[in-house]
Design a protein around this motif. Structure first.
Motif, mmCIF file in Angstrom:
data_model
loop_
_atom_site.group_PDB
_atom_site.id
_atom_site.type_symbol
_atom_site.label_atom_id
_atom_site.label_comp_id
_atom_site.label_asym_id
_atom_site.label_seq_id
_atom_site.Cartn_x
_atom_site.Cartn_y
_atom_site.Cartn_z
ATOM 1 N N PRO A 15 39.525 69.411 48.695
ATOM 2 C CA PRO A 15 39.495 69.049 47.266
ATOM 3 C C PRO A 15 38.477 67.938 47.008
ATOM 4 O O PRO A 15 38.200 67.126 47.895
ATOM 5 N N VAL A 16 37.945 67.920 45.790
ATOM 6 C CA VAL A 16 36.936 66.929 45.399
ATOM 7 C C VAL A 16 37.546 66.007 44.355
ATOM 8 O O VAL A 16 38.317 66.448 43.499
ATOM 9 N N SER A 17 37.185 64.723 44.422
ATOM 10 C CA SER A 17 37.716 63.770 43.437
ATOM 11 C C SER A 17 36.624 62.784 43.031
ATOM 12 O O SER A 17 35.766 62.437 43.839
ATOM 13 N N ASP A 18 36.693 62.344 41.771
ATOM 14 C CA ASP A 18 35.757 61.281 41.346
ATOM 15 C C ASP A 18 36.430 59.912 41.440
ATOM 16 O O ASP A 18 35.977 58.939 40.851
ATOM 17 N N TYR A 34 46.946 56.715 45.001
ATOM 18 C CA TYR A 34 47.148 57.123 46.394
ATOM 19 C C TYR A 34 48.135 58.291 46.483
ATOM 20 O O TYR A 34 47.931 59.238 47.243
ATOM 21 N N GLN A 35 49.195 58.180 45.696
ATOM 22 C CA GLN A 35 50.219 59.240 45.681
ATOM 23 C C GLN A 35 49.575 60.588 45.319
ATOM 24 O O GLN A 35 49.751 61.591 46.006
ATOM 25 N N GLU A 36 48.782 60.569 44.263
ATOM 26 C CA GLU A 36 48.116 61.781 43.776
ATOM 27 C C GLU A 36 47.152 62.333 44.835
ATOM 28 O O GLU A 36 47.093 63.540 45.083
ATOM 29 N N LEU A 37 46.412 61.441 45.481
ATOM 30 C CA LEU A 37 45.420 61.873 46.470
ATOM 31 C C LEU A 37 46.077 62.373 47.760
ATOM 32 O O LEU A 37 45.583 63.309 48.383
ATOM 33 N N ARG A 38 47.214 61.788 48.139
ATOM 34 C CA ARG A 38 47.946 62.309 49.317
ATOM 35 C C ARG A 38 48.416 63.738 49.051
ATOM 36 O O ARG A 38 48.436 64.569 49.946
ATOM 37 N N TRP A 45 37.259 64.876 49.323
ATOM 38 C CA TRP A 45 35.854 64.474 49.245
ATOM 39 C C TRP A 45 35.671 63.546 48.053
ATOM 40 O O TRP A 45 35.978 63.916 46.910
ATOM 41 N N LEU A 46 35.226 62.302 48.287
ATOM 42 C CA LEU A 46 34.973 61.363 47.187
ATOM 43 C C LEU A 46 33.506 61.496 46.798
ATOM 44 O O LEU A 46 32.620 60.966 47.481
ATOM 45 N N ALA A 53 37.583 61.313 52.651
ATOM 46 C CA ALA A 53 38.634 60.286 52.608
ATOM 47 C C ALA A 53 39.969 60.843 53.088
ATOM 48 O O ALA A 53 40.319 61.996 52.803
ATOM 49 N N PHE A 54 40.712 59.998 53.801
ATOM 50 C CA PHE A 54 42.019 60.374 54.337
ATOM 51 C C PHE A 54 43.056 59.385 53.821
ATOM 52 O O PHE A 54 42.873 58.178 53.929
#
Length: 406
Positions: A15-18, A34-38, A45-46, A53-54
């Motif tokens: 997944p890609v995120s800005d 962080y919750q959303e990204l986990r 991918w930032l 990113a992990f």
């Protein structure tokens, strides 16, 4: 046509995120992000910074535990030392790979060993008692400056062997170093622009003749005399102690004070049993860690969590996010000092885990237990003021009112 970067992340199939970890609203309250990204998956991918990113505990732990695949020598910040010119010299301990890393780490680990640190305990305890009495007499004080800064600036700087004059330069210097692990943004440029005096002072006090004869700094120069280091490296390691050992401890203490002010039931638990201070510090480190992120660079193509990551890829691990991962911790957003919080990644892990973590834990343990024995309650009497930094989270002001034990 796809841009090279877009093509790259599609090849990675993540997944890609800005998401911008350095934005003020994120630094103020990173937890919902962080919750959303986990939840997005094991890696994201930032696109803003072209890094992988992990955010989950399992992968963050695995990456930090494998220095051969995920190296530090290309920089533990965003800048890739292999492809960009760093604005500073790489750290000879934090940004060195094995086997070179082992040489400097061995010396630092010896002078920060439990045996050495335990010799400091009586002095640290005496100073803690004095400071606790002082703030209790005030009743209302700023926990950030009068307490959390005052203690390490006294005991840790004394332990290293620094002169008493000029210690106000230590925190701006550390702030500059930690800002430098992120992007060259306005926050970094502003701090660089105001750090000239601090840099000059640090260069001066890290010289052998400026240090006391019986401190940690003198021990590093003695190791150089014995041929374990060069004398230049000894000076660089004194500087590393100062940048790594102060802001982080100050902010950990700030986070502890705020946690207890916001969770009076937990303060009550500690007050009833001050010997839980060490365990309480672990939960503070898990729940509100000072460090939020660090970078590594892959040395070869590697597969992690089903993702094939190419060689020379910058990856960023979010330590703070890993510390609140529900796959690792039960009810992770609850602050509970009875929890067994060891295994948190606040100090990293593996060969690059924080060399001074025993010192930081000692300071936290001593100060919290002294407080718990003497202080009945901690109450916020104003809004805490965040300290914004690209790598560490803390506060510049925490106005509190305290009452002594009856």
């Amino acid at each position: 046509m796809l841009s090279a970067v877009a093509a790259h992340h599609m090849k990675l199939n993540v997944p890609v995120s800005d998401f911008d970890p350095y934005a003020e609203e994120v630094l103020r309250d990173p937890w919902p992000y962080y919750q959303e990204l986990r939840e997005k998956g094991p890696a994201v991918w930032l696109e803003r910074y072209s890094v992988l990113a992990f955010f989950r505990h399992e992968q963050v732990h695995a990456i930090l535990s494998d220095p051969y695949t995920y190296c530090s020598s290309a920089g533990v910040g965003l800048t890739n030392f292999r492809t960009e010119t760093p604005w500073r010299k790489p750290s000879i301990i934090l940004e060195a790979d094995p086997p070179e890393h082992g040489r400097t780490r061995k010396v630092v680990a010896r002078i920060l060993s439990p045996a050495w640190i335990n010799k400091l305990r009586p002095t640290f305890e005496r100073e803690a008692e004095k400071l606790v009495d002082k703030v209790l007499n005030k009743g209302t004080f700023d926990a950030a400056t009068d307490f959390c800064e005052a203690y390490p600036l006294k005991v840790f700087a004394d332990a290293v062997g620094l002169p008493a004059e000029g210690r106000e330069n230590l925190l701006p210097y550390g702030d500059m170093v930690f800002n430098g692990f992120g992007p060259i943004n306005e926050r970094f440029k502003e701090r660089m622009g105001t750090s000239g005096q601090a840099v000059q002072w640090i260069a001066e006090v890290c010289r052998r003749e400026s240090l006391t004869k019986d401190g940690l700094g003198a021990d590093l120069y003695a190791a150089a005399d014995a041929g374990e280091l060069t004398h230049e490296e000894a000076g660089m390691l004194v500087r590393t102690l100062l940048s790594a050992g102060l802001d982080t401890t100050v902010f950990t203490l700030c986070n502890a004070m705020l946690c207890f002010a916001k969770h009076p039931d937990q303060w009550e638990t500690l007050r009833e049993n001050p010997s839980m201070a060490r365990q309480a510090i672990e939960e503070v480190l898990r729940y509100e860690p000072t460090f939020h992120s660090f970078y590594r660079t892959t040395t070869k193509q590697v597969e992690i969590a089903g993702i094939t990551v190419p060689e020379s890829q910058k990856v960023v691990v979010f330590i703070a996010s890993a510390n609140r991962d529900a796959q690792r911790w039960e009810d992770p957003d609850r602050f509970d000092i009875r929890r067994r919080a060891s295994g948190n990644l606040a100090f990293g892990t593996g060969i690059h885990g924080c060399a001074g973590q025993m010192m930081a834990r000692l300071e936290g343990d001593i100060l919290l237990s002294a407080l718990a024995r003497k202080m009945h309650s901690i109450e916020l009497v104003g809004t805490p003021i965040h300290h914004f930094n690209n790598t560490v989270r803390g506060y510049t002001s925490i106005p509190v009112k305290t009452t002594p034990n009856k």
